[in-house]
Design an enzyme around this catalytic site. Structure first.
Site, PDB file in Angstrom:
ATOM      1  N   GLY A  11      -6.457   3.979  -1.181  1.00 52.86           N
ATOM      2  CA  GLY A  11      -7.284   3.627  -2.334  1.00 52.86           C
ATOM      3  C   GLY A  11      -8.496   2.821  -1.913  1.00 52.86           C
ATOM      4  O   GLY A  11      -8.486   2.153  -0.883  1.00 52.86           O
ATOM      5  N   VAL A  18      -7.146  -0.254  -0.146  1.00 59.75           N
ATOM      6  CA  VAL A  18      -5.693  -0.397  -0.120  1.00 59.75           C
ATOM      7  C   VAL A  18      -5.163   0.485   0.989  1.00 59.75           C
ATOM      8  O   VAL A  18      -5.492   1.676   1.069  1.00 59.75           O
ATOM      9  CB  VAL A  18      -5.045   0.000  -1.462  1.00 59.75           C
ATOM     10  N   LYS A  33      -3.515  -4.682   0.067  1.00 61.60           N
ATOM     11  CA  LYS A  33      -4.835  -4.692  -0.559  1.00 61.60           C
ATOM     12  C   LYS A  33      -5.748  -5.579   0.285  1.00 61.60           C
ATOM     13  O   LYS A  33      -5.452  -6.758   0.492  1.00 61.60           O
ATOM     14  CB  LYS A  33      -4.707  -5.230  -1.990  1.00 61.60           C
ATOM     15  N   ASP A 124      -7.074  -5.724 -17.948  1.00 60.16           N
ATOM     16  CA  ASP A 124      -7.564  -4.545 -17.212  1.00 60.16           C
ATOM     17  C   ASP A 124      -6.572  -3.393 -17.293  1.00 60.16           C
ATOM     18  O   ASP A 124      -6.403  -2.644 -16.333  1.00 60.16           O
ATOM     19  CB  ASP A 124      -7.822  -4.924 -15.750  1.00 60.16           C
TER      20      ASP A 124
END
Length: 331
Positions: A11, A18, A33, A124
């Protein structure tokens, strides 16, 4: 990361990357992360430390494992999960069924109820941030991830801009008081997206979202518009009010006053009269049981997407809703 080996990068975003890693000591896969900004790292770790009071399995939250800085890189290690709800929807190229949406709804409500219980706003919630744990072995078992934008309720201020456009509660855009109710609005947007296989509130601009809210749900009531610090960005006072002291600005008026370069594309939901019609148009219900289930889903969706935050359903209340409990199908 000294005892971990990177298998692949899975990611990337504005925050950083990530990486899927394997712990050489335990042979366990982890998701690490790697953040660009050390300030974002400190803020997220602070929120994750608050989450340690909650059982991640019971409350459907990603398991936070460790945080560390290596070679000037700020890293946070989590359990390795499967894929996001968005990834699965794109891969399948089809809408989620109500029997698939129901367990997702219940699990996210449990997560939001737990966060509310310790005074945190998530801010979020979107399809990208809901991950399937292991879809092959545990279909539709999900967890909430990414607490980089979470914040204590005590830190929230009127006028703050939070949430992506397509998931943004009207009180945020209007400049009204903000509470945990904004996360319930986003949950409504997530469930609608699973059902319709697209966002019902266009994400091109905050005006687009407000326009679609007014079309599908009705214009926010006058007492909300009267109190909004940003109301006049989207609405004009009616000189001869028939029912309301306010009217939504036309796209031409909005562009002229805000940004002439802004593109305001047509959106199919702008031409559907209300949320009930939208659900009816997209529904595949073919028998009485499915029709009844669709009605229950619509009712929950309407309670989640109430433009008045004070009237919006809470996580605790929603967990008792018939769509979640299936009480309407007992016979």
């Amino acid at each position: 990361m000294d005892n971990s080996s990177i298998l692949e990068f899975i990611g990337e975003g504005g925050f950083g990357k990530v990486a899927k890693c394997v712990n050489m000591n335990t042979n366990e896969n982890t998701a690490i992360k790697i953040l660009k900004d050390v300030n974002n790292y400190a803020k997220e770790v602070k929120m994750l430390e608050k989450l340690r009071t909650l059982d991640p399995e019971k409350n459907n939250l990603v398991r936070f494992m460790d945080s560390f800085i290596v070679d000037d890189k700020s890293c946070i290690a989590f359990e390795c999960l499967d894929r996001s709800l968005l990834d699965l929807m794109v891969q399948r190229e089809e809408r989620y069924t109500l029997n698939e949406i129901r367990p997702i709804t219940r699990q996210l409500l449990v997560a939001l109820d737990a966060l509310k219980g310790i005074g945190l706003l998530y801010t979020d919630l979107k399809l990208d941030n809901v991950m399937l744990v292991n879809h092959q072995d545990e279909p539709f078992r999900v967890k909430l991830i990414d607490f980089g934008l979470a914040m204590p309720a005590s830190d929230v201020r009127e006028g703050m801009i939070v949430q992506p456009y397509a998931y943004r509660a009207p009180e945020v855009s209007l400049g009204l008081p903000i509470s945990a109710a904004i996360d319930m609005w986003s949950l409504g947007c997530v469930l609608a997206c699973l059902f319709f296989c697209q966002n019902i509130f266009n994400g091109e601009s905050s005006y687009d979202v407000m326009n679609t809210i007014c079309c599908l749900l009705g214009q926010p009531q006058d007492h909300l518009l009267d109190g909004g610090k940003n109301t006049q960005r989207y609405f004009k006072r009616n000189r001869c009010p028939p029912n309301s002291r306010w009217r939504l600005k036309t796209p031409v008026e909005y562009k002229k006053e805000n940004d002439n370069q802004l593109r305001l594309p047509e959106w199919e939901f702008d031409y559907i009269r209300n949320l009930a019609d939208a659900v009816d148009i997209f529904s595949n219900a073919i028998d009485e049981v499915e029709v009844e289930d669709t009605r229950a889903f619509l009712n929950l969706l309407q309670m989640l997407l109430n433009p008045d935050a004070e009237m919006r359903i809470t996580p605790e209340e929603a967990l008792e809703h018939s769509f979640v409990t299936m009480s309407h199908l007992e016979d």
